[in-house]
Write a protein that holds these residues in place. Structure first.
Motif, PDB file in Angstrom:
ATOM      1  N   GLU A  38       0.799  -1.229   0.000  1.00 23.69           N
ATOM      2  CA  GLU A  38       0.000   0.000   0.000  1.00 23.69           C
ATOM      3  C   GLU A  38       0.828   1.275   0.000  1.00 23.69           C
ATOM      4  N   LYS A  39       2.096   1.147   0.340  1.00 24.31           N
ATOM      5  CA  LYS A  39       2.947   2.354   0.320  1.00 24.31           C
ATOM      6  C   LYS A  39       2.898   2.961  -1.067  1.00 24.31           C
ATOM      7  N   PRO A  40       2.859   4.301  -1.141  1.00 23.79           N
ATOM      8  CA  PRO A  40       2.819   4.919  -2.472  1.00 23.79           C
ATOM      9  C   PRO A  40       4.038   4.548  -3.308  1.00 23.79           C
ATOM     10  N   LYS A  41       5.187   4.449  -2.661  1.00 19.87           N
ATOM     11  CA  LYS A  41       6.387   4.122  -3.441  1.00 19.87           C
ATOM     12  C   LYS A  41       7.193   3.021  -2.762  1.00 19.87           C
ATOM     13  N   PRO A  42       7.722   2.111  -3.554  1.00 18.20           N
ATOM     14  CA  PRO A  42       8.594   1.083  -2.965  1.00 18.20           C
ATOM     15  C   PRO A  42       9.958   1.675  -2.599  1.00 18.20           C
ATOM     16  N   PRO A  43      10.766   0.942  -1.857  1.00 18.07           N
ATOM     17  CA  PRO A  43      12.099   1.459  -1.519  1.00 18.07           C
ATOM     18  C   PRO A  43      12.968   1.644  -2.765  1.00 18.07           C
ATOM     19  N   VAL A  44      13.976   2.502  -2.642  1.00 16.91           N
ATOM     20  CA  VAL A  44      14.841   2.799  -3.788  1.00 16.91           C
ATOM     21  C   VAL A  44      15.474   1.525  -4.340  1.00 16.91           C
ATOM     22  N   ALA A  45      15.853   0.652  -3.425  1.00 13.20           N
ATOM     23  CA  ALA A  45      16.504  -0.581  -3.865  1.00 13.20           C
ATOM     24  C   ALA A  45      15.616  -1.344  -4.849  1.00 13.20           C
ATOM     25  N   TRP A  46      14.302  -1.265  -4.638  1.00 16.09           N
ATOM     26  CA  TRP A  46      13.380  -1.958  -5.540  1.00 16.09           C
ATOM     27  C   TRP A  46      13.513  -1.396  -6.957  1.00 16.09           C
ATOM     28  N   TYR A  47      13.569  -0.049  -7.042  1.00 18.13           N
ATOM     29  CA  TYR A  47      13.674   0.573  -8.371  1.00 18.13           C
ATOM     30  C   TYR A  47      14.957   0.144  -9.065  1.00 18.13           C
ATOM     31  N   ILE A  48      16.039   0.139  -8.301  1.00 20.39           N
ATOM     32  CA  ILE A  48      17.322  -0.234  -8.905  1.00 20.39           C
ATOM     33  C   ILE A  48      17.253  -1.683  -9.387  1.00 20.39           C
ATOM     34  N   PHE A  50      14.670  -3.492 -10.054  1.00 21.12           N
ATOM     35  CA  PHE A  50      13.713  -3.715 -11.135  1.00 21.12           C
ATOM     36  C   PHE A  50      14.258  -3.198 -12.459  1.00 21.12           C
ATOM     37  N   THR A  51      14.942  -2.064 -12.420  1.00 22.98           N
ATOM     38  CA  THR A  51      15.525  -1.541 -13.654  1.00 22.98           C
ATOM     39  C   THR A  51      16.500  -2.551 -14.241  1.00 22.98           C
ATOM     40  N   ILE A  52      17.396  -3.038 -13.397  1.00 23.48           N
ATOM     41  CA  ILE A  52      18.398  -3.975 -13.905  1.00 23.48           C
ATOM     42  C   ILE A  52      17.736  -5.242 -14.429  1.00 23.48           C
ATOM     43  N   SER A  53      16.821  -5.799 -13.636  1.00 21.45           N
ATOM     44  CA  SER A  53      16.267  -7.083 -14.074  1.00 21.45           C
ATOM     45  C   SER A  53      15.379  -6.918 -15.287  1.00 21.45           C
ATOM     46  N   SER A  54      14.673  -5.811 -15.386  1.00 15.77           N
ATOM     47  CA  SER A  54      13.823  -5.693 -16.574  1.00 15.77           C
ATOM     48  C   SER A  54      14.667  -5.429 -17.819  1.00 15.77           C
ATOM     49  N   LEU A  55      15.836  -4.817 -17.639  1.00 14.44           N
ATOM     50  CA  LEU A  55      16.715  -4.678 -18.807  1.00 14.44           C
ATOM     51  C   LEU A  55      17.171  -6.045 -19.298  1.00 14.44           C
ATOM     52  N   PHE A  56      17.488  -6.921 -18.342  1.00 20.23           N
ATOM     53  CA  PHE A  56      17.875  -8.278 -18.741  1.00 20.23           C
ATOM     54  C   PHE A  56      16.702  -9.012 -19.381  1.00 20.23           C
ATOM     55  N   ALA A  57      15.508  -8.778 -18.862  1.00 22.29           N
ATOM     56  CA  ALA A  57      14.335  -9.402 -19.471  1.00 22.29           C
ATOM     57  C   ALA A  57      14.171  -8.905 -20.909  1.00 22.29           C
ATOM     58  N   LEU A  58      14.431  -7.625 -21.078  1.00 21.11           N
ATOM     59  CA  LEU A  58      14.350  -7.049 -22.423  1.00 21.11           C
ATOM     60  C   LEU A  58      15.372  -7.718 -23.338  1.00 21.11           C
ATOM     61  N   GLY A 428      16.629 -12.287 -15.735  1.00 20.00           N
ATOM     62  CA  GLY A 428      15.951 -10.990 -15.770  1.00 20.00           C
ATOM     63  C   GLY A 428      14.447 -11.161 -15.665  1.00 20.00           C
ATOM     64  N   ILE A 429      13.889 -12.101 -16.439  1.00 19.77           N
ATOM     65  CA  ILE A 429      12.436 -12.341 -16.391  1.00 19.77           C
ATOM     66  C   ILE A 429      12.030 -12.776 -14.987  1.00 19.77           C
ATOM     67  N   PHE A 430      12.810 -13.710 -14.447  1.00 17.55           N
ATOM     68  CA  PHE A 430      12.503 -14.268 -13.138  1.00 17.55           C
ATOM     69  C   PHE A 430      12.502 -13.175 -12.061  1.00 17.55           C
ATOM     70  N   PHE A 431      13.567 -12.383 -12.036  1.00 15.73           N
ATOM     71  CA  PHE A 431      13.643 -11.354 -10.987  1.00 15.73           C
ATOM     72  C   PHE A 431      12.601 -10.266 -11.208  1.00 15.73           C
ATOM     73  N   SER A 432      12.332  -9.904 -12.462  1.00 13.25           N
ATOM     74  CA  SER A 432      11.314  -8.878 -12.716  1.00 13.25           C
ATOM     75  C   SER A 432       9.966  -9.342 -12.171  1.00 13.25           C
ATOM     76  N   LEU A 433       9.619 -10.589 -12.490  1.00 11.75           N
ATOM     77  CA  LEU A 433       8.322 -11.093 -12.022  1.00 11.75           C
ATOM     78  C   LEU A 433       8.292 -11.111 -10.496  1.00 11.75           C
ATOM     79  N   PHE A 434       9.402 -11.518  -9.902  1.00 14.45           N
ATOM     80  CA  PHE A 434       9.410 -11.597  -8.449  1.00 14.45           C
ATOM     81  C   PHE A 434       9.293 -10.210  -7.825  1.00 14.45           C
ATOM     82  N   LEU A 435       9.951  -9.238  -8.427  1.00 10.27           N
ATOM     83  CA  LEU A 435       9.872  -7.878  -7.874  1.00 10.27           C
ATOM     84  C   LEU A 435       8.464  -7.315  -8.015  1.00 10.27           C
ATOM     85  N   LEU A 436       7.816  -7.632  -9.121  1.00 17.14           N
ATOM     86  CA  LEU A 436       6.430  -7.180  -9.293  1.00 17.14           C
ATOM     87  C   LEU A 436       5.532  -7.835  -8.236  1.00 17.14           C
ATOM     88  N   PHE A 437       5.795  -9.098  -8.000  1.00 11.53           N
ATOM     89  CA  PHE A 437       5.036  -9.800  -6.960  1.00 11.53           C
ATOM     90  C   PHE A 437       5.212  -9.100  -5.611  1.00 11.53           C
TER      91      PHE A 437
END
Lengths: 469, 408
Positions: A38-48, A50-58, A428-437
């Motif tokens: 419910e927090k409006p924003k996740p912690p900074v570490a999440w953004y970092i 997610f960026t890295i893992s979604s790049l690998f997913a890409l 990348g796919i695996f970590f992206s999905l997990f971070l979204l979860f």
């Protein structure tokens, strides 16, 4: 007894460690776990992350497009190594996917209450790992637009899949496993989704979580049905934990190839899968409990227990390596003997010894309690275990194929950048999905954790005010 | 001085009340006479000696696996810090110390090695290239050395747990539990390695050409399933004599039933894995072993094993209502034990050098040996049990076991 004063990793046999630390009551548990979502924003570490893992997913999808455009010649597979990274990755990811259902089904039947802190995340991890796994055989068939040929359905061409092939059994085994794991995960989540729905601050959230919660009202009847279904699913999922990787092992073991054909493969693969799965759960949850403030629910005790399971299953894997080696000698078969010497001293010896070091030597560190209780050291060792288990599949798949019966056909397998990129991309796919979860679904099974607390005991309140019952 | 967790249970009988040592019980003497008499009859009619030793090995392995199963239960209980099983653990400790009897009764097998194992006969090895290759492992001195090692490990472990657990009855010191837990992990490691190689030595090397990497696991699965059946049966029997009527409840029996069921399924899984992989690959060096078990009457025996060791107990023990009724559970347990014996018979008897293929060689020696061993182990088990309280009465987790209930 104050909870704070109690060392959770104490071995004192006169008491059991609490599973929830801190001054939590039912409400604060819901607040903490739902708060992550419910927090409006996740912690900074999440953004970092997610960026890295979604790049690998890409990267994965870009390489997939390249693969589809050109064909599987872009991989390192050749003759005689026709099963390269794709099959190695498939077996690796299916293996990772074993911990979730083991934790939620087998540990449930064994009444291991500590599983409640980690089961939700582990089940989610299972689903994502199986998704990663399923991609590889589907693209490995070469004609990626035809994977539906693997499904037996009456068709006007009168064509049926080959039921005698273990590759087809895989389709059923992994497909069933994925379905049951998904149902188990989702069904277990319904009460928690309803909590999120009830707490929703926006209309969108309310509608989405409302749909997902399928009308859960928390009535006694709902709970009764829920617990029945949970028990039944646990009982059904338990043989699946064993069957999936057994069938995967049969992809190899039904053949007559030395190093593949050996009877211990089914239980040995299952043990290895649980081993790698637990290592992956620890790899994911050690940072997650830190970032999302869940240390009260995923305590040091939970991690220590996981370290012990990793030690136990790692030792079973070591047992299987030794028995295989011994039996290769004992069989008196020159080809068997050659295969194992070739693995350990031949062209792939580097991979073999990485495997032995990571899977057999590294987990032995967990005999020492101080290492089991050192979170970040444990994290590093778990990553090594994951590396080792990937190499195990590499050694099995590649070394047996590269040096088979006929020396004139031997060749050395080298992966291409596409192979390496797709392996990295699958992570990348695996970590992206997990971070979204982590961001959108309750990471801890709120209702189940509550049941393990002393407050859940019907006599708790009467005991607190000194009433005899 | 007894610290009982639940005051209602003070009246329960927890001892055998029997002063006799094992050798002063008639059972032990009758058992010895049966085995000795059978052996003598066989010895003086030279051609029957091999047949007697086959029966002896069959009965020997049956009771060895049960005692080892007991040791496994003690180890796994400590390793997992189990609370529910505390009131059952003492019985397993008592059965596990019977391993000394297995060690003693191993002597006739060593004396008769040449009759049982082809690799122990120099004239056969001299004409068999494969056996010559395996000679570094399959030779008499190394075999004896290995078995000395196995028994040292097994008896050492069994006695360690027996002794410390007994000490705890007197001192109530929780530190003893901690010591037992510490040893249980390396103990389990040693246990798994020793039983694996023991199974290769004792059973797999009967057909010295054949090999299967899963064989140790197969041996283990049958051993554990039948041990849980035995434990359930033992509890039900002693409860009929008014012992442990309260501290072991229907909840414990339910769990023993579940564990028997679970390991029956595990046995089937392992047996299937072994059979399926060998059948599918169809390599002559492996299929021979199964082929002999599919010839003539053995085909029927194999089918009986499949149905009797898996389908029947699987369907029977599945229901919660059966596991929670003593009479039915006892029937199920007897059946599982019977099938375990049959499984061992099926492994041991159809050997090329044991005679005609395709015929099941039933012989009165089978019954004589089984009865002799049963009586000896009965006497030894009772001797271990009569020496002290039948539950670890001051175990720190006793209260958990007494209060334990299955959910739903």
């Amino acid at each position: 007894m104050s909870v704070e004063a109690f060392n959770v990793t104490s071995d004192d046999p006169t008491r059991r460690a609490p599973l929830v630390l801190g001054d939590h009551d039912f409400e604060s548990i819901t607040d903490t776990v739902c708060g992550v979502v419910e927090k409006p924003k996740p912690p900074v570490a999440w953004y970092i992350a997610f960026t890295i893992s979604s790049l690998f997913a890409l990267l994965f999808f870009v390489l997939l497009a390249y693969l589809f455009g050109v064909g599987i010649g872009v991989w390192g597979v050749q003759n005689p190594v026709g099963w390269g990274f794709a099959i190695v990755n498939f077996v690796f990811w299916v293996g990772i996917g074993h911990a979730g259902t083991l934790i939620s089904a087998i540990l449930f039947l064994f009444r291991q209450k500590w599983r409640t802190g980690i089961n939700r995340a582990a089940e989610a991890m299972t689903i994502f790992a199986v998704i990663c796994a399923l991609i590889f055989p589907a693209i490995h068939i070469g004609r990626w637009w035809m994977p539906y040929y693997m499904i037996p359905y009456p068709n006007q061409m009168g064509m049926w899949p080959n039921f005698r092939s273990p590759l087809l059994w895989d389709v059923f085994a992994v497909g069933t496993y994925f379905t049951v794991s998904l149902v188990f995960w989702y069904m277990g989540m319904i009460p928690d989704l309803a909590s999120l729905r009830d707490r929703a601050q926006t209309r969108t959230r309310q509608v989405i979580y409302g749909i997902l919660a399928v009308g859960w009202r928390g009535s006694q009847r709902h709970w009764h049905r829920y617990e029945r279904a949970y028990l039944l699913l646990a009982a059904l999922a338990t043989p699946l934990v064993l069957s999936v990787h057994s069938v995967v092992s049969m992809d190899f073991a039904v053949s007559i190839l030395p190093g593949w054909h050996t009877t211990i493969f089914p239980p040995y693969f299952v043990a290895g899968a649980i081993f790698s799965g637990f290592a992956m759960v620890a790899t994911l949850l050690i940072p997650a409990r830190q970032w999302f403030g869940l240390k009260d629910f995923i305590t040091l005790r939970h991690l220590e227990n996981m370290a012990k399971i990793i030690l136990a299953t790692g030792s079973i894997v070591g047992y299987a390596y030794s028995v295989e080696f011994f039996m290769a000698w004992y069989s008196g078969s020159a080809i068997e003997q050659f295969t194992f010497l070739n693995r350990s001293l031949g062209p792939y010896m580097w991979a073999y010894w990485i495997m032995v070091f990571c899977n057999v030597v590294v987990p032995q560190a967990f005999w020492i309690k101080r290492i089991r209780c050192n979170v970040w050291l444990m994290w590093c060792l778990c990553i090594l275990v994951n590396v080792g288990m990937w190499f195990e599949r590499f050694v099995i798949v590649v070394s047996s194929l590269a040096n088979d019966f006929l020396p004139s056909s031997w060749d050395y397998y080298t992966p291409t950048f596409v192979d390496l990129g797709m392996l990295a991309g699958s992570f990348g796919i695996f970590f992206s999905l997990f971070l979204l979860f982590c961001r959108y679904l309750p990471m801890i099974a709120i209702a189940e954790v509550k049941r393990t607390m002393p407050q859940a005991d019907p006599h708790y309140h009467s005991a607190a005010i000194g009433v005899e019952d | 001085m007894e610290q009982l967790a639940n005051p209602d249970q003070r009246e329960e009988k927890r001892n055998l009340d029997d002063g006799r040592t094992w050798f002063s019980t008639p059972a032990a003497w009758v058992g010895l006479i049966l085995l000795g008499g059978g052996g003598a009859v066989a010895f003086f009619s030279e051609d029957r000696l091999q047949r007697f030793l086959q029966s002896y090995l069959f009965a020997y392995t049956f009771f060895l696996t049960l005692a080892l199963g007991a040791l496994f239960f003690v180890l796994i209980s400590h390793l997992t810090r189990a609370g529910w099983s505390v009131t059952l653990r003492r019985l397993a400790e008592d059965l596990a110390v019977c391993l000394w009897l297995s060690a003693l009764l191993f002597v006739p097998i060593i004396l008769g090695l040449g009759h049982l194992y082809e690799w122990a006969r120099p004239e056969i090895v001299a004409n068999d290239a494969l056996l010559q290759e395996k000679e570094a492992y399959l030779n008499v001195p190394f075999f004896i050395l290995r078995w000395v090692f196995y028994f040292t490990v097994w008896i050492g472990l069994a006695h360690y747990f027996y002794r410390l657990s007994g000490q705890q009855d007197e001192t109530g010191d929780p530190a003893l539990t901690l010591r037992m837990e510490r040893l249980s992990a390396p103990g389990m490691l040693l246990f798994s390695l020793t039983i694996t190689f023991a199974s290769f030595d004792l059973l797999m090397s009967l057909d010295a050409h054949w090999f299967s990497t899963i064989f140790g696991v197969y041996f283990f699965s049958g051993m554990v399933a039948s041990f849980f059946a035995l434990l359930a049966l033992l509890v039900i029997v002693i409860q009929r004599f008014g012992i442990l009527e309260q501290s072991v409840t229907v909840e414990h029996l339910h769990d023993l039933g579940k564990l028997t069921f679970g390991f029956i399924v595990f046995w089937a899984y392992i047996a299937f894995s072994q059979y399926m992989l060998i059948w599918y690959a169809n390599l002559p060096e492996e299929t021979g072993w199964y082929e002999r078990r599919q010839e003539g009457a053995w085909m029927w025996a194999s089918l009986v094993l499949l149905v009797g060791h898996f389908f029947v107990p699987f369907l029977f023990l599945m229901s919660k209502h059966i596991k929670r009724r003593k009479g039915l559970l006892a029937a199920g347990a007897c059946w599982v034990l019977l099938m375990h014996a049959f499984d061992l018979y099926w492994i041991i008897m159809p050997q090329k050098h044991f005679g005609e293929a395709g015929r099941i060689p039933f012989h009165p020696f089978d019954v004589v040996c089984m009865a002799g061993f049963a009586l000896l182990f009965f006497a030894a088990g009772r001797d271990a049990m009569r020496r002290r309280c039948l539950i670890p009465q001051r175990d720190p987790r006793l209260a958990e076991a007494l209060a334990f209930e299955n959910e739903s």
